[in-house]
Design a protein around this motif. Structure first.
Motif, PDB file in Angstrom:
ATOM      1  N   ALA A 295       0.929  -1.084   0.213  1.00  0.00           N
ATOM      2  CA  ALA A 295      -0.404   0.175   0.263  1.00  0.00           C
ATOM      3  C   ALA A 295       0.773   1.290   0.189  1.00  0.00           C
ATOM      4  O   ALA A 295       0.222   2.404  -0.690  1.00  0.00           O
ATOM      5  N   LEU A 296       1.564   1.437   0.590  1.00  0.00           N
ATOM      6  CA  LEU A 296       2.966   2.193   0.502  1.00  0.00           C
ATOM      7  C   LEU A 296       4.240   2.130   1.007  1.00  0.00           C
ATOM      8  O   LEU A 296       4.397   0.909   1.526  1.00  0.00           O
ATOM      9  N   GLY A 297       5.181   2.084   0.145  1.00  0.00           N
ATOM     10  CA  GLY A 297       6.308   1.696  -0.200  1.00  0.00           C
ATOM     11  C   GLY A 297       7.872   2.789  -1.085  1.00  0.00           C
ATOM     12  O   GLY A 297       6.615   4.194  -1.318  1.00  0.00           O
ATOM     13  N   PHE A 298       9.262   2.156  -1.559  1.00  0.00           N
ATOM     14  CA  PHE A 298      10.046   2.898  -2.414  1.00  0.00           C
ATOM     15  C   PHE A 298      10.170   2.106  -3.129  1.00  0.00           C
ATOM     16  O   PHE A 298      10.047   0.732  -2.889  1.00  0.00           O
ATOM     17  N   TYR A 299      11.291   2.458  -4.501  1.00  0.00           N
ATOM     18  CA  TYR A 299      12.407   1.669  -4.752  1.00  0.00           C
ATOM     19  C   TYR A 299      12.807   2.784  -5.412  1.00  0.00           C
ATOM     20  O   TYR A 299      12.282   3.799  -6.092  1.00  0.00           O
ATOM     21  N   PRO A 300      14.218   2.746  -6.276  1.00  0.00           N
ATOM     22  CA  PRO A 300      15.465   1.275  -5.992  1.00  0.00           C
ATOM     23  C   PRO A 300      15.236   1.069  -4.729  1.00  0.00           C
ATOM     24  O   PRO A 300      15.620   2.233  -3.893  1.00  0.00           O
ATOM     25  N   ASN A 301      16.041   0.363  -3.780  1.00  0.00           N
ATOM     26  CA  ASN A 301      16.644  -0.043  -2.567  1.00  0.00           C
ATOM     27  C   ASN A 301      18.057  -0.383  -2.924  1.00  0.00           C
ATOM     28  O   ASN A 301      17.274  -2.211  -2.761  1.00  0.00           O
ATOM     29  N   PRO A 302      19.138  -0.494  -3.141  1.00  0.00           N
ATOM     30  CA  PRO A 302      20.191   0.059  -2.648  1.00  0.00           C
ATOM     31  C   PRO A 302      19.506   1.191  -3.711  1.00  0.00           C
ATOM     32  O   PRO A 302      19.319   1.235  -5.222  1.00  0.00           O
ATOM     33  N   VAL A 303      18.907   2.805  -3.331  1.00  0.00           N
ATOM     34  CA  VAL A 303      19.463   3.934  -4.130  1.00  0.00           C
ATOM     35  C   VAL A 303      21.019   4.294  -4.569  1.00  0.00           C
ATOM     36  O   VAL A 303      21.783   4.364  -3.962  1.00  0.00           O
TER      37      VAL A 303
ATOM     38  N   ILE B 284       7.488   6.755   5.359  1.00  0.00           N
ATOM     39  CA  ILE B 284       6.534   7.666   5.147  1.00  0.00           C
ATOM     40  C   ILE B 284       5.615   8.003   5.036  1.00  0.00           C
ATOM     41  O   ILE B 284       4.584   6.425   5.670  1.00  0.00           O
ATOM     42  N   THR B 285       4.297   8.727   5.445  1.00  0.00           N
ATOM     43  CA  THR B 285       3.608   8.552   6.090  1.00  0.00           C
ATOM     44  C   THR B 285       2.128   9.290   4.486  1.00  0.00           C
ATOM     45  O   THR B 285       2.819  10.651   4.400  1.00  0.00           O
ATOM     46  N   GLU B 286       0.876   9.596   4.383  1.00  0.00           N
ATOM     47  CA  GLU B 286       0.144   9.436   3.765  1.00  0.00           C
ATOM     48  C   GLU B 286      -1.307   8.932   4.195  1.00  0.00           C
ATOM     49  O   GLU B 286      -1.559   8.009   4.203  1.00  0.00           O
ATOM     50  N   GLY B 287      -1.749  10.042   5.128  1.00  0.00           N
ATOM     51  CA  GLY B 287      -3.184  10.510   5.467  1.00  0.00           C
ATOM     52  C   GLY B 287      -2.963   8.945   6.512  1.00  0.00           C
ATOM     53  O   GLY B 287      -2.199  10.008   7.337  1.00  0.00           O
ATOM     54  N   ASP B 288      -3.569   8.418   6.779  1.00  0.00           N
ATOM     55  CA  ASP B 288      -3.915   7.268   8.106  1.00  0.00           C
ATOM     56  C   ASP B 288      -2.824   6.299   7.967  1.00  0.00           C
ATOM     57  O   ASP B 288      -2.252   5.137   8.693  1.00  0.00           O
TER      58      ASP B 288
ATOM     59  N   LEU C 150      -2.184  11.426  -2.124  1.00  0.00           N
ATOM     60  CA  LEU C 150      -2.919  12.485  -1.022  1.00  0.00           C
ATOM     61  C   LEU C 150      -1.103  12.649  -1.238  1.00  0.00           C
ATOM     62  O   LEU C 150      -0.316  12.029  -1.734  1.00  0.00           O
ATOM     63  N   ASP C 151      -0.820  13.804  -0.484  1.00  0.00           N
ATOM     64  CA  ASP C 151       0.483  14.145   0.081  1.00  0.00           C
ATOM     65  C   ASP C 151       0.706  13.302   1.466  1.00  0.00           C
ATOM     66  O   ASP C 151       0.243  12.862   1.965  1.00  0.00           O
ATOM     67  N   LYS C 152       2.309  13.286   0.979  1.00  0.00           N
ATOM     68  CA  LYS C 152       3.252  12.201   1.480  1.00  0.00           C
ATOM     69  C   LYS C 152       4.344  12.534   1.901  1.00  0.00           C
ATOM     70  O   LYS C 152       4.778  13.506   2.170  1.00  0.00           O
ATOM     71  N   GLU C 153       4.575  12.943   3.355  1.00  0.00           N
ATOM     72  CA  GLU C 153       5.659  12.777   4.462  1.00  0.00           C
ATOM     73  C   GLU C 153       6.464  12.135   5.213  1.00  0.00           C
ATOM     74  O   GLU C 153       6.349  10.929   4.938  1.00  0.00           O
ATOM     75  N   ILE C 154       7.860  13.155   4.590  1.00  0.00           N
ATOM     76  CA  ILE C 154       8.851  11.558   4.020  1.00  0.00           C
ATOM     77  C   ILE C 154       9.992  12.266   5.301  1.00  0.00           C
ATOM     78  O   ILE C 154       9.918  13.113   5.125  1.00  0.00           O
ATOM     79  N   ILE C 155       9.957  11.454   6.279  1.00  0.00           N
ATOM     80  CA  ILE C 155      11.405  11.809   6.973  1.00  0.00           C
ATOM     81  C   ILE C 155      12.688  10.666   7.129  1.00  0.00           C
ATOM     82  O   ILE C 155      12.578   9.373   7.179  1.00  0.00           O
ATOM     83  N   ILE C 156      13.847  11.332   6.968  1.00  0.00           N
ATOM     84  CA  ILE C 156      15.181   9.761   7.129  1.00  0.00           C
ATOM     85  C   ILE C 156      15.669  10.647   8.157  1.00  0.00           C
ATOM     86  O   ILE C 156      16.358  11.652   8.335  1.00  0.00           O
ATOM     87  N   PHE C 157      16.090   9.498   8.486  1.00  0.00           N
ATOM     88  CA  PHE C 157      17.436   9.211  10.191  1.00  0.00           C
ATOM     89  C   PHE C 157      17.774   8.652   9.675  1.00  0.00           C
ATOM     90  O   PHE C 157      18.081   7.196   9.046  1.00  0.00           O
ATOM     91  N   ASP C 158      18.668   8.985  10.277  1.00  0.00           N
ATOM     92  CA  ASP C 158      20.599   8.384  10.308  1.00  0.00           C
ATOM     93  C   ASP C 158      20.040   6.764  11.346  1.00  0.00           C
ATOM     94  O   ASP C 158      18.945   7.105  11.980  1.00  0.00           O
ATOM     95  N   VAL C 159      21.329   6.137  11.496  1.00  0.00           N
ATOM     96  CA  VAL C 159      21.047   4.375  12.602  1.00  0.00           C
ATOM     97  C   VAL C 159      21.217   4.843  13.877  1.00  0.00           C
ATOM     98  O   VAL C 159      20.566   4.268  14.963  1.00  0.00           O
ATOM     99  N   LEU C 160      21.270   5.929  14.347  1.00  0.00           N
ATOM    100  CA  LEU C 160      21.231   6.736  15.989  1.00  0.00           C
ATOM    101  C   LEU C 160      20.166   7.485  15.398  1.00  0.00           C
ATOM    102  O   LEU C 160      19.928   7.771  17.070  1.00  0.00           O
ATOM    103  N   GLY C 161      19.383   6.918  14.720  1.00  0.00           N
ATOM    104  CA  GLY C 161      17.902   8.279  15.306  1.00  0.00           C
ATOM    105  C   GLY C 161      17.439   9.749  14.777  1.00  0.00           C
ATOM    106  O   GLY C 161      16.713   9.858  15.387  1.00  0.00           O
ATOM    107  N   LYS C 162      18.710  10.009  14.311  1.00  0.00           N
ATOM    108  CA  LYS C 162      18.951  12.110  13.984  1.00  0.00           C
ATOM    109  C   LYS C 162      18.095  12.219  13.072  1.00  0.00           C
ATOM    110  O   LYS C 162      18.407  10.976  12.099  1.00  0.00           O
ATOM    111  N   LYS C 163      17.103  12.836  12.973  1.00  0.00           N
ATOM    112  CA  LYS C 163      16.944  13.479  11.959  1.00  0.00           C
ATOM    113  C   LYS C 163      17.781  13.759  10.418  1.00  0.00           C
ATOM    114  O   LYS C 163      18.064  14.343  10.855  1.00  0.00           O
ATOM    115  N   VAL C 164      17.514  13.693   9.238  1.00  0.00           N
ATOM    116  CA  VAL C 164      18.097  13.707   8.601  1.00  0.00           C
ATOM    117  C   VAL C 164      17.978  14.832   7.501  1.00  0.00           C
ATOM    118  O   VAL C 164      18.914  15.723   6.870  1.00  0.00           O
ATOM    119  N   TRP C 165      16.809  14.716   6.791  1.00  0.00           N
ATOM    120  CA  TRP C 165      15.966  14.915   5.957  1.00  0.00           C
ATOM    121  C   TRP C 165      14.192  14.806   6.177  1.00  0.00           C
ATOM    122  O   TRP C 165      13.953  13.663   6.564  1.00  0.00           O
TER     123      TRP C 165
END
Length: 104
Positions: A31-39, A90-94, A52-67
């Motif tokens: 229902a919600l995902g992305f490709y390719p991985n690895p980028v 990735i968040t889209e709606g619910d 719908l609009d999508k909110e994308i947040i990327i964290f490093d392995v220590l949990g720090k938001k990088v993007w």
């Protein structure tokens, strides 16, 4: 030496859990995902059953938001993120999907 094994075990557990983590309402396995991985080309493409609009947040392995961004497009340019292993949310709606992201 024990500290090194602790970090390796911690990262393994983190990535194992992140690969299966799902929050919100899920309408199917894809229902919600992305490709390719690895980028490798600096772009990811978001797969979704809605537009719908999508909110994308990327964290490093220590949990720090990088993007973080919000987009209505299915194509996302992440070329500014240095190579490494990340967690993408990735968040889209619910619906929310959390996955491991590898940038090369």
């Amino acid at each position: 030496m024990a500290k090194k094994y602790f970090y390796i075990t911690f990262l393994f557990c983190l990535f194992s859990l992140a690969g299966f983590a799902q929050d919100g309402k899920q309408q199917g396995n894809d229902a919600l995902g992305f490709y390719p991985n690895p980028v490798t080309n600096g772009k990811i493409y978001i797969t979704s059953k809605t537009s719908l609009d999508k909110e994308i947040i990327i964290f490093d392995v220590l949990g720090k938001k990088v993007w973080q961004t919000t987009t209505s497009s299915r194509e996302l340019n992440i070329a500014s993120i240095p190579p490494g292993v990340y967690i993408i949310k990735i968040t889209e709606g619910d619906t929310t999907a959390t996955r491991k992201l590898i940038v090369r």
